[in-house]
Design an enzyme around this catalytic site. Structure first.
Site, short mmCIF file in Angstrom:
data_model
loop_
_atom_site.label_atom_id
_atom_site.label_comp_id
_atom_site.label_asym_id
_atom_site.label_seq_id
_atom_site.Cartn_x
_atom_site.Cartn_y
_atom_site.Cartn_z
N ASP A 82 -26.81 -68.55 -33.67
CA ASP A 82 -26.80 -68.89 -35.10
C ASP A 82 -27.05 -70.38 -35.31
OD1 ASP A 82 -24.32 -69.71 -34.14
OD2 ASP A 82 -23.20 -68.20 -35.25
N ASN A 151 -14.17 -62.59 -41.34
CA ASN A 151 -14.45 -61.40 -42.15
C ASN A 151 -15.15 -60.32 -41.32
OD1 ASN A 151 -16.82 -62.68 -41.69
ND2 ASN A 151 -17.46 -62.86 -43.82
N HIS A 153 -17.60 -61.00 -39.25
CA HIS A 153 -19.00 -61.31 -38.96
C HIS A 153 -19.21 -61.57 -37.47
CE1 HIS A 153 -18.37 -65.88 -39.99
NE2 HIS A 153 -18.35 -65.73 -38.70
N GLU A 158 -23.27 -61.46 -41.54
CA GLU A 158 -22.15 -61.32 -42.46
C GLU A 158 -21.98 -59.85 -42.87
OE1 GLU A 158 -20.07 -63.68 -43.02
OE2 GLU A 158 -20.95 -65.51 -43.85
P1 PGA Z 1 -14.35 -69.51 -34.18
O1 PGA Z 1 -15.56 -68.87 -35.00
O2 PGA Z 1 -14.59 -69.22 -32.74
O3 PGA Z 1 -14.42 -70.97 -34.50
O4 PGA Z 1 -13.10 -68.86 -34.68
C1 PGA Z 1 -15.90 -67.53 -34.84
C2 PGA Z 1 -16.91 -67.13 -35.88
O5 PGA Z 1 -16.74 -67.46 -37.05
O6 PGA Z 1 -17.89 -66.44 -35.53
#
Ligand code: PGA
Length: 255
Positions: A82, A151, A153, A158
């Protein structure tokens, strides 16, 4: 290889997943690094998708240490999962920059071995198609490592993302922008759009390794593993793939 991943079952049912619950973040990082290193040892020219975010940082530290001890990472291809739209690789908020600092430089993986999302091209949607062609030419992902979104994702897929989607521009949810902005306090705003590798290529990965740490992920993890398989919770779709989850006991509290 066999020993590290030996508890991985071939999916017999749509919902089968290998779920490993460990005590804390240190154990999570150690176990996950062992699983990733086992793939690299078995296939030195593996194609591996690596995530940004806080969760994999401990894994990257351990992989860098394993490299110093002789783990061969020189033939890998790393796929970025991403990126923010319109952001140059050298911008402070670039997720490629994050991955470079956290994983690629410590592991001494050169930029030439990295498939970077075309976030800074003049026609990014067209460039996503070219990116997918390059991904296809690699033969696809041998391993994809993932963190779990607040959420549900996956990368920047998303809620509502279809399982057939490929690399594309996506609108980020306000909650995602808000949470990610915390990582970049005082360094400018987070764009409202991102680029993400699609669920199609993530689901087709030979192995999917999801890392989940902390009580703030407990509800998402329950929805991912115990709720319906639905694009409303993109991570639930991973149960259709060859999925291994490593979660600490705080994240697993609601399972
Ligand atoms: P994080 O992010 O590892 O910082 O919790 C995960 C994500 O949002 O995909």
């Amino acid at each position: 290889m066999q020993s590290a991943w030996s508890r991985v079952r071939k999916p017999k049912r749509l919902t089968s997943a290998d779920v490993r619950i460990v005590e804390d973040y240190a154990q999570l990082s150690a176990i996950a690094a062992g699983l990733v290193a086992a793939v690299f040892r078995q296939k030195p020219a593996a194609v591996v998708g690596l995530p940004t975010g806080r969760t994999p940082l401990g894994v990257y530290k351990r992989l860098a240490a394993l490299r110093r001890e002789g783990l061969d990472v020189s033939k890998l291809t790393v796929v970025c999962l991403d990126e923010y739209l319109g952001v140059s690789p050298d911008a402070p908020i670039s997720l490629f920059g994050w991955l470079r600092r956290a994983a690629l430089e410590p592991m001494r993986i050169a930029d030439g071995h990295v498939l970077r999302l075309p976030s800074y091209e003049s026609e990014p949607q067209l460039a996503c198609v070219v990116f997918d062609r390059r991904l296809d030419r690699t033969g696809g992902l041998d391993l994809v490592v993932l963190g779990l979104g607040w959420n549900g994702h996956v990368a920047f897929n998303e809620p509502g993302s279809p399982p057939t989607a490929r690399t594309r521009i996506v609108a980020l949810q306000p909650g995602t922008i808000e949470r990610n902005a915390r990582y970049w306090r005082g360094r400018g705003g987070i764009p409202a759009h991102g680029l993400t590798v699609g669920l199609r290529d993530i689901l087709r990965a030979k192995r999917i390794l999801m890392l989940v740490s902390g009580s703030e992920k407990a509800r998402s993890l329950r929805a991912m593993l115990r709720g319906p398989i639905t694009p409303v919770v993109p991570a639930s779709l991973l149960r259709r793939g060859n999925l291994t989850v490593v979660a600490d006991r705080h994240a697993a509290a609601l399972l």
